[in-house]
Design a protein around this motif. Structure first.
Motif, PDB file in Angstrom:
ATOM      1  N   PHE A 148      18.634   9.344 -20.780  1.00 39.03           N
ATOM      2  CA  PHE A 148      19.367   8.925 -21.976  1.00 39.03           C
ATOM      3  C   PHE A 148      18.470   9.093 -23.196  1.00 39.03           C
ATOM      4  CE2 PHE A 148      21.193   6.683 -18.403  1.00 39.03           C
ATOM      5  CZ  PHE A 148      22.562   6.794 -18.619  1.00 39.03           C
ATOM      6  N   ILE A 149      19.034   9.666 -24.254  1.00 34.93           N
ATOM      7  CA  ILE A 149      18.273   9.888 -25.485  1.00 34.93           C
ATOM      8  C   ILE A 149      19.130   9.479 -26.679  1.00 34.93           C
ATOM      9  CG2 ILE A 149      16.946  11.794 -24.488  1.00 34.93           C
ATOM     10  CD1 ILE A 149      18.769  13.700 -26.097  1.00 34.93           C
ATOM     11  N   ILE A 171      21.892  12.621 -21.530  1.00 38.33           N
ATOM     12  CA  ILE A 171      23.044  11.920 -22.093  1.00 38.33           C
ATOM     13  C   ILE A 171      22.643  11.364 -23.457  1.00 38.33           C
ATOM     14  CG2 ILE A 171      24.736  10.090 -21.759  1.00 38.33           C
ATOM     15  CD1 ILE A 171      24.871  12.333 -19.697  1.00 38.33           C
ATOM     16  N   VAL A 172      23.432  11.678 -24.474  1.00 36.56           N
ATOM     17  CA  VAL A 172      23.122  11.264 -25.845  1.00 36.56           C
ATOM     18  C   VAL A 172      23.825   9.941 -26.143  1.00 36.56           C
ATOM     19  CG1 VAL A 172      23.160  11.935 -28.270  1.00 36.56           C
ATOM     20  CG2 VAL A 172      22.953  13.702 -26.485  1.00 36.56           C
ATOM     21  N   ILE A 173      23.072   8.994 -26.673  1.00 39.54           N
ATOM     22  CA  ILE A 173      23.586   7.654 -26.963  1.00 39.54           C
ATOM     23  C   ILE A 173      23.606   7.425 -28.471  1.00 39.54           C
ATOM     24  CG2 ILE A 173      23.226   5.181 -26.566  1.00 39.54           C
ATOM     25  CD1 ILE A 173      23.928   6.745 -24.083  1.00 39.54           C
ATOM     26  N   ASP A 174      24.689   6.810 -28.970  1.00 36.11           N
ATOM     27  CA  ASP A 174      24.751   6.527 -30.405  1.00 36.11           C
ATOM     28  C   ASP A 174      24.033   5.225 -30.727  1.00 36.11           C
ATOM     29  OD1 ASP A 174      26.427   4.385 -29.777  1.00 36.11           O
ATOM     30  OD2 ASP A 174      28.264   5.437 -30.357  1.00 36.11           O
ATOM     31  N   GLU A 175      24.070   4.824 -31.995  1.00 39.90           N
ATOM     32  CA  GLU A 175      23.306   3.650 -32.443  1.00 39.90           C
ATOM     33  C   GLU A 175      23.803   2.351 -31.831  1.00 39.90           C
ATOM     34  OE1 GLU A 175      23.946   2.659 -36.606  1.00 39.90           O
ATOM     35  OE2 GLU A 175      25.657   4.045 -36.648  1.00 39.90           O
ATOM     36  N   PHE A 176      25.016   2.366 -31.267  1.00 39.12           N
ATOM     37  CA  PHE A 176      25.568   1.160 -30.648  1.00 39.12           C
ATOM     38  C   PHE A 176      25.402   1.158 -29.126  1.00 39.12           C
ATOM     39  CE2 PHE A 176      28.103   2.099 -34.488  1.00 39.12           C
ATOM     40  CZ  PHE A 176      27.782   0.970 -35.235  1.00 39.12           C
ATOM     41  N   LEU A 182      26.552  14.924 -24.487  1.00 37.51           N
ATOM     42  CA  LEU A 182      25.475  15.395 -23.624  1.00 37.51           C
ATOM     43  C   LEU A 182      24.862  16.657 -24.226  1.00 37.51           C
ATOM     44  CD1 LEU A 182      26.285  18.148 -21.847  1.00 37.51           C
ATOM     45  CD2 LEU A 182      27.686  16.533 -20.611  1.00 37.51           C
ATOM     46  N   ILE A 183      23.637  16.952 -23.802  1.00 39.39           N
ATOM     47  CA  ILE A 183      22.947  18.139 -24.288  1.00 39.39           C
ATOM     48  C   ILE A 183      22.123  18.708 -23.136  1.00 39.39           C
ATOM     49  CG2 ILE A 183      20.973  16.827 -25.137  1.00 39.39           C
ATOM     50  CD1 ILE A 183      20.791  18.817 -27.465  1.00 39.39           C
ATOM     51  N   THR A 184      22.041  20.024 -23.056  1.00 38.22           N
ATOM     52  CA  THR A 184      21.284  20.687 -22.009  1.00 38.22           C
ATOM     53  C   THR A 184      20.148  21.498 -22.616  1.00 38.22           C
ATOM     54  OG1 THR A 184      22.592  22.723 -22.010  1.00 38.22           O
ATOM     55  CG2 THR A 184      23.411  20.879 -20.668  1.00 38.22           C
ATOM     56  N   ILE A 185      19.228  21.926 -21.774  1.00 40.32           N
ATOM     57  CA  ILE A 185      18.128  22.754 -22.251  1.00 40.32           C
ATOM     58  C   ILE A 185      18.655  24.073 -22.801  1.00 40.32           C
ATOM     59  CG2 ILE A 185      17.692  23.821 -19.997  1.00 40.32           C
ATOM     60  CD1 ILE A 185      14.686  23.745 -20.731  1.00 40.32           C
TER      61      ILE A 185
END
Length: 291
Positions: A148-149, A171-176, A182-185
């Motif tokens: 998670f980032i 997995i991309v997490i927002d400020e909340f 999601l993002i891949t290499i």
């Protein structure tokens, strides 16, 4: 007659060989240096014009420069367009999703889509089928830890993390604390080197329309409209648009995003993959048979 070049004295080359390296020549060309990134990019274009670097090098260097200011949130696949697996779904359903989407890694959720419990590799699921038959046991033990980032994580830092571990999906997490995408290499590297061929890319000889096990089709966005008419028995106008991707984008008024669908002459076209501002692949089903 005496030898004008005694053996003890090396012959001098008539032509001077430029032994400067690529980076040295580039640094000397842009000396004393630009004052901004825009000026640096302009200098790279000028260096290409002067044959100091080639086009491929310029594109990569520009990508590296621009990526320095980009974050995961800039290039991620947003949550509504993520292909995810439900940990409680029957094994055949999981397998069908893997086959239909063609990805190699999938976030797995339990209960709500925001509750990501791990990452499932397609190859692990397929191995399980070979070992256990069509029903398959619980796949929970196949899950790998999810990374998670935050949305504002820089792409430079993310690329370093990807290189340092074997988890090439985050997995991309927002400020909340909610799942934002999601993002891949591959998403990161494409900001540097441009489009990378992946599991969705096939040779032209393989055709534009691929039959799927569930009775649907995977159709390239570059499929000629004429070929669509012949394959599906349609009567789409062939003089207005060359490809089915162009026709759908015109009808929607923009390039549709992954997961969006468009109904056309008895067919439902669901966008599976986009790249470079164009639809790469549709999942196509006949209306009334499910999407």
């Amino acid at each position: 007659m005496a030898d004008p070049y005694p053996s003890s004295v090396p012959h001098r080359s008539v032509r001077h060989e430029d032994k400067r390296g690529f980076l040295q020549k580039l640094a000397e060309f842009i000396h004393p240096g630009p004052d901004s990134k825009d000026e640096l990019i302009d200098s790279l274009a000028e260096a290409e014009d002067n044959e100091i670097i080639n086009a491929e090098s310029r594109i990569m260097l520009e990508g590296v420069i621009r990526m320095a200011d980009m974050t995961a949130g800039d290039v991620m696949v947003p949550t509504p367009h993520m292909d995810v697996l439900d940990i409680n779904a029957p094994y055949p359903e999981l397998l069908q999703t893997v086959i239909a989407t063609g990805h190699s890694r999938f976030p797995v959720f339990e209960g709500e889509r925001d509750n990501i419990v791990g990452i499932l590799l397609a190859k692990d699921l397929l191995k399980l089928q070979c070992q256990s038959g069509d029903t398959g046991p619980d796949v929970r033990h196949l899950l790998r830890p999810a990374t998670f980032i935050p949305e504002n994580k820089g792409l430079n830092d993310l690329l370093r993390d990807f290189r340092g571990n074997r988890n090439h999906l985050a997995i991309v997490i927002d400020e909340f604390g909610r799942v934002a995408g999601l993002i891949t290499i591959e998403d990161v590297l494409e900001e540097i080197v441009g489009e990378i061929e992946d599991e969705f890319d096939v040779d032209e000889d393989a055709g534009h329309v691929l039959a799927l096990a569930d009775g649907g089709w995977r159709v390239s966005g570059e499929t000629p409209v004429e070929h669509m008419n012949q394959t599906f028995g349609l009567q789409l106008p062939e003089d207005e648009f060359e490809t089915i991707g162009g026709m759908v984008s015109h009808a929607v008024g923009r390039v549709p995003k992954r997961g969006e669908s468009h109904d056309l002459n008895g067919l439902r076209l669901v966008v599976q993959h986009t790249k470079g501002g164009a639809v790469k692949w549709f999942k196509v089903v006949r209306l009334g048979t499910g999407a």
